[in-house]
Write a protein that holds these residues in place. Structure first.
Motif, PDB file in Angstrom:
ATOM      1  N   ASN A 205       0.851   2.943   1.176  1.00 22.47           N
ATOM      2  CA  ASN A 205       0.469   2.840   2.581  1.00 22.47           C
ATOM      3  C   ASN A 205      -0.998   2.432   2.659  1.00 22.47           C
ATOM      4  OD1 ASN A 205      -0.696   4.275   5.207  1.00 22.47           O
ATOM      5  ND2 ASN A 205       1.477   3.905   5.558  1.00 22.47           N
ATOM      6  N   ASP A 206      -1.247   1.209   3.077  1.00 23.11           N
ATOM      7  CA  ASP A 206      -2.620   0.707   3.088  1.00 23.11           C
ATOM      8  C   ASP A 206      -3.490   1.470   4.082  1.00 23.11           C
ATOM      9  OD1 ASP A 206      -0.895  -0.801   5.010  1.00 23.11           O
ATOM     10  OD2 ASP A 206      -2.798  -1.682   5.603  1.00 23.11           O
ATOM     11  N   HIS A 210      -6.941   2.913   2.948  1.00 23.08           N
ATOM     12  CA  HIS A 210      -8.157   2.463   3.646  1.00 23.08           C
ATOM     13  C   HIS A 210      -8.946   3.668   4.137  1.00 23.08           C
ATOM     14  CE1 HIS A 210      -8.289  -1.864   3.707  1.00 23.08           C
ATOM     15  NE2 HIS A 210      -7.040  -1.977   4.127  1.00 23.08           N
ATOM     16  N   GLU A 216      -7.781  -0.401  -3.677  1.00 19.02           N
ATOM     17  CA  GLU A 216      -6.373  -0.719  -3.920  1.00 19.02           C
ATOM     18  C   GLU A 216      -5.581  -0.886  -2.622  1.00 19.02           C
ATOM     19  OE1 GLU A 216      -8.006   0.304  -7.619  1.00 19.02           O
ATOM     20  OE2 GLU A 216      -8.063   1.432  -5.736  1.00 19.02           O
ATOM     21  N   ALA A 217      -6.184  -0.512  -1.479  1.00 14.87           N
ATOM     22  CA  ALA A 217      -5.512  -0.744  -0.198  1.00 14.87           C
ATOM     23  C   ALA A 217      -5.182  -2.214  -0.022  1.00 14.87           C
ATOM     24  CB  ALA A 217      -6.385  -0.248   0.952  1.00 14.87           C
ATOM     25  N   LEU A 218      -6.048  -3.094  -0.498  1.00 15.37           N
ATOM     26  CA  LEU A 218      -5.798  -4.532  -0.375  1.00 15.37           C
ATOM     27  C   LEU A 218      -4.594  -4.949  -1.209  1.00 15.37           C
ATOM     28  CD1 LEU A 218      -9.491  -5.820  -0.565  1.00 15.37           C
ATOM     29  CD2 LEU A 218      -8.064  -5.500   1.468  1.00 15.37           C
ATOM     30  N   VAL A 220      -2.048  -3.008  -1.938  1.00 11.55           N
ATOM     31  CA  VAL A 220      -0.864  -2.482  -1.254  1.00 11.55           C
ATOM     32  C   VAL A 220      -0.484  -3.382  -0.089  1.00 11.55           C
ATOM     33  CG1 VAL A 220       0.001  -0.550   0.131  1.00 11.55           C
ATOM     34  CG2 VAL A 220      -1.209  -0.110  -2.014  1.00 11.55           C
ATOM     35  N   GLU A 221      -1.473  -3.937   0.611  1.00 19.50           N
ATOM     36  CA  GLU A 221      -1.193  -4.879   1.687  1.00 19.50           C
ATOM     37  C   GLU A 221      -0.411  -6.086   1.166  1.00 19.50           C
ATOM     38  OE1 GLU A 221      -4.767  -6.032   3.594  1.00 19.50           O
ATOM     39  OE2 GLU A 221      -5.155  -4.063   4.490  1.00 19.50           O
TER      40      GLU A 221
END
Length: 313
Positions: A205-206, A210, A216-218, A220-221
């Motif tokens: 879940n980004d 975030h 790593e949110a990017l 996951v996106e």
């Protein structure tokens, strides 16, 4: 050609601890009737009944060419998503939980009337899922400290109520108590690493990543998964880590290691045959080794259009 919403088969879980579930189901039904949207309401009244209720909703949606909609917290959404993903059915969500990471990440408001309005404007969109063994997860899955944190958080909620403040204070208390340290073998990207950690957290879940400030949110996106491990730390350093996470500055913090992956095999060093796992807020025991990976096909999710997107595009 304009997209026409199919009949909705909506699952509520009155056994999940949400006291106002029945009122919410009546509110949703009234709003959908006013909008002229075909729908059917299914309510799980007792513990252990959710699976059979989801089965009836999925059967009805399959026969009618409809969509199955989950109304509840992350655990209810996960159970419905598993059935919808297995059956390749269109799915919608009405977030009714504490944090609602999955719904919020896909543009669903947290106020119920607003969420129903958003669902009535929604269009299908493919959404990547995480997979642990044969079970999907929408937000996160983890071993170690986090499952214990969830169990103690549920105890606190039953005693003091289902509020974010209760969840946060209970989580902080669990962190400061410490706990056992695991030695894990992690196999990913053709490499093996051995880590000593209090928890292994896998995120899908980004929005959540975030909020923690993790790069790593990017990834996951873009449809990958993110792994985070937490080394054993002193109480003072743990408090500093919690503060950094609350400020969205966890990336690069001492004691935190994170990386993106497509497939991760986790084997406990002591060769335990099973491990306690938390998946989207639910705790269960699974056989080892644990295999985390991106699901081979996405979930088709009803998502409200962006502000600059044509409603019928």
């Amino acid at each position: 050609m304009a997209f026409v919403l199919p009949p909705m088969f909506i699952v509520f879980n009155a056994a999940s601890g949400q006291a106002d579930t029945l009122r919410a189901s009546e509110q949703v039904a009234s709003r959908l009737r006013t909008a002229g949207q075909a729908h059917h309401i299914f309510v799980a009244q007792a513990p252990g009944e959710l699976g059979s209720v989801i089965g009836r909703a999925v059967h009805g949606a399959r026969d009618a060419g409809g969509a199955v909609v989950a109304a509840g917290g992350d655990g209810t959404l996960n159970a419905v998503a598993q059935a919808a993903w297995n059956s390749r059915l269109l799915m919608g969500v009405l977030p009714l939980g504490t944090f609602n990471y999955f719904g919020r990440a896909h543009g669903m408001p947290t106020e119920l009337d607003d969420a129903v309005d958003a669902l009535l404007r929604a269009r299908p969109r493919p959404v990547p899922l995480g997979l642990l063994g044969e079970r999907v997860f929408l937000v996160n899955a983890s071993v170690g400290l986090y499952p214990r944190l969830l169990l103690q958080r549920e105890q606190a909620k039953r005693r003091f109520g289902r509020h974010r403040g209760v969840a946060l204070l209970s989580g902080l208390r669990t962190l400061l108590r410490g706990g056992s340290v695991m030695t894990l073998q992690l196999h990913a990207q053709g490499q093996m690493r051995v880590v000593r950690t209090r928890t292994l957290f896998v995120g899908n879940n980004d929005l959540q990543l975030h909020a923690l400030g993790l790069r790593e949110a990017l990834a996951v996106e873009q449809g990958r998964l993110a792994a985070i491990t937490l080394q054993p730390l002193s109480t003072l350093r743990t408090l500093w880590l919690v503060l950094r996470g609350a400020l969205g500055r966890l990336d690069g913090a001492e004691g935190v290691d994170s990386f993106a992956f497509d497939r991760l095999v986790v084997q406990p060093r002591r060769r335990a045959t099973s491990m306690q796992v938390a998946m989207d807020g639910e705790v269960l025991r699974m056989a080892t080794p644990l295999v985390f990976q991106t699901a081979p096909h996405p979930l088709q999710l009803l998502v409200p259009p962006d502000e600059d997107e044509e409603p019928d595009a």
